[in-house]
Scaffold this motif. Structure first.
Motif, short mmCIF file in Angstrom:
data_model
loop_
_atom_site.label_atom_id
_atom_site.label_comp_id
_atom_site.label_asym_id
_atom_site.label_seq_id
_atom_site.Cartn_x
_atom_site.Cartn_y
_atom_site.Cartn_z
N ARG A 1 0.83 -1.21 0.00
CA ARG A 1 0.00 0.00 0.00
C ARG A 1 0.87 1.27 0.00
N ASP B 1 1.32 0.03 -5.17
CA ASP B 1 0.01 -0.58 -5.47
C ASP B 1 -0.79 0.19 -6.52
N GLU C 1 -0.15 -10.68 -2.32
CA GLU C 1 -0.50 -9.86 -1.16
C GLU C 1 0.56 -10.02 -0.08
N HIS D 1 -0.13 -3.58 4.13
CA HIS D 1 -0.89 -4.69 3.54
C HIS D 1 -2.09 -4.14 2.77
N ARG E 1 -5.29 -5.60 0.07
CA ARG E 1 -5.89 -6.74 -0.62
C ARG E 1 -5.78 -6.52 -2.13
N ALA E 2 -5.71 -7.62 -2.85
CA ALA E 2 -5.56 -7.52 -4.30
C ALA E 2 -6.88 -7.24 -5.01
N GLU E 3 -7.97 -7.11 -4.23
CA GLU E 3 -9.29 -6.99 -4.86
C GLU E 3 -9.41 -5.79 -5.79
N ALA F 1 -3.42 -14.42 -3.28
CA ALA F 1 -4.13 -13.71 -2.21
C ALA F 1 -4.31 -14.64 -1.02
N TYR G 1 -4.98 -14.24 1.94
CA TYR G 1 -6.03 -13.97 2.91
C TYR G 1 -7.41 -14.25 2.33
N SER G 2 -7.45 -14.74 1.10
CA SER G 2 -8.76 -14.99 0.51
C SER G 2 -9.26 -16.37 0.93
N HIS H 1 -5.19 -15.08 9.28
CA HIS H 1 -6.28 -14.12 9.57
C HIS H 1 -6.30 -13.75 11.05
#
Ligand code: SAM
Length: 327
Positions: free
Chosen positions: A165, A169, A190, A205, A207-209, A248, A250-251, A312
């Motif tokens: 970030r 990014d 990520e 950190h 997210r790649a969303e 990702a 964390y997905s 998580h």
């Protein structure tokens, strides 16, 4: 012997072997103060130990090997390791993850001894940003090495970029320019929390969303997942020679596609990058006659593999940074 499978039905044809914990870069998210050797630490596995380890894993169905670190090219006998690995019956894919600092000098030697896939870590295509992240102003030479690998016909060339970030990014346009004509894959990863990087992780950190939404809006299509695929989501676009992968961790369901095991530079089996324990295999790598014991030891541990990591919950296991385990 039947291939290794765990209690969740996952198979493990893929081994990531760290050959050295040392690294010559100082990436802000991994080893921001550089690598400092622990004088009490054991030496990395020797070539004969590595050979025995690989033979054991191939008995259990491993056919893809990735050499990693630390920085594998810091190891002086790297070409011997690659040559030895390529000669182990059963290993059909020999990959390496590297920061690329020796790529221009060593690529042809590595290919000659059997390397057929490479992942080069390039967190930004902007020279100043790259230097800020890694501590080294080496982008131009590394990218030249990547182009050499493409020109030499290395079957698989990928770049790894960790998404950070407010650091790198918002650089999709430069990546798209880069990918238009180059037949390679870029994997946006990520940032993962490790034992040592919590403040940095909290700040950077992302997210790649957002990136994936941008990709979909600009005509990139997600590819159907192959049965034996790893955890990356792959995108392609008809106007671009290159591809984009998203990793990702964390997905949801990230670990359902887990197909890999890891062994550290000193021979500890890690069932998960973020596991709570390592299983020392080194005592079983001292003589060729120990092959059966080694195979049974690995097979006997696989039932301890968890269904997923606990990132998580901020549980990073015994991994202070990825250089220690082999990223
Ligand atoms: N030195 C080699 C290199 O630079 O690629 C191999 C080892 S490095 C630990 C392997 C990969 O892990 C690199 O692509 C690096 O960017 C990535 N990595 C390291 N720490 C990470 C973290 N906390 N989260 C996500 N990726 C990380």
């Amino acid at each position: 012997m039947s291939p290794l499978a765990d209690r969740y039905g996952r198979r493990f044809p893929y081994l990531r072997l760290s050959v050295i914990p040392a690294c010559n870069f100082r990436c802000t998210y991994c080893l921001p103060h550089g690598y400092h050797p622990d004088p009490k630490a054991a030496q990395p596995l020797s070539l004969p130990e590595i050979t025995r380890l690989l033979r054991g894993f191939t008995v259990l169905g491993m056919h893809k090997l990735r050499i990693t670190g630390g920085e594998p090219s810091v190891r002086h006998d790297l070409a011997d390791i690659l040559r030895t690995a390529a000669a182990v019956p059963g290993i059909t894919r020999l990959a390496m993850t590297t920061n690329g600092t020796l790529l221009t000098r060593k690529l042809h030697e590595w290919m000659d001894v059997g390397l057929n896939a490479i992942n080069v870590s390039v967190d930004s295509l902007d020279r100043a940003v790259f230097a800020r992240i890694t501590g080294h102003d080496r982008l131009e030479d590394i990218l030249h090495g990547v182009d050499m690998a493409l020109a030499a016909g290395l079957p698989s060339v990928k770049l790894n970029a960790v998404l950070l970030r407010d650091v790198n990014d918002k650089q999709l346009p430069s990546w798209l320019d880069y990918l238009r004509e180059r037949r390679l894959g870029v994997r946006f990863i990520e940032l993962m929390q490790t034992g040592d990087n919590l403040p940095y992780f909290r700040d950077h950190h992302v997210r790649a969303e957002t990136l994936e939404t941008q990709l979909l809006e600009s005509g990139w299509q997600v590819l159907p997942r192959a049965a034996d695929a790893g955890p990356a989501r792959e995108y392609r676009h008809p106007d671009y020679a290159g591809r984009i992968g998203i990793i990702a961790p964390y997905s949801k369901d990230f670990c359902a596609g887990c197909n890999r095991l890891r062994v550290t530079a000193t021979g500890d089996l890690r069932l998960c990058l973020f596991g709570e324990f390592g299983i020392p295999l080194r005592p079983l790598l001292q003589a060729d006659e120990q092959l059966d014991d080694l195979v049974h030891a690995i097979g006997g541990q696989i039932g301890r593999k968890e269904q997923g990591h606990f990132l998580h919950e901020g549980r990073t296991g015994i991994t202070p940074h990825l250089a220690s385990t082999g990223g």
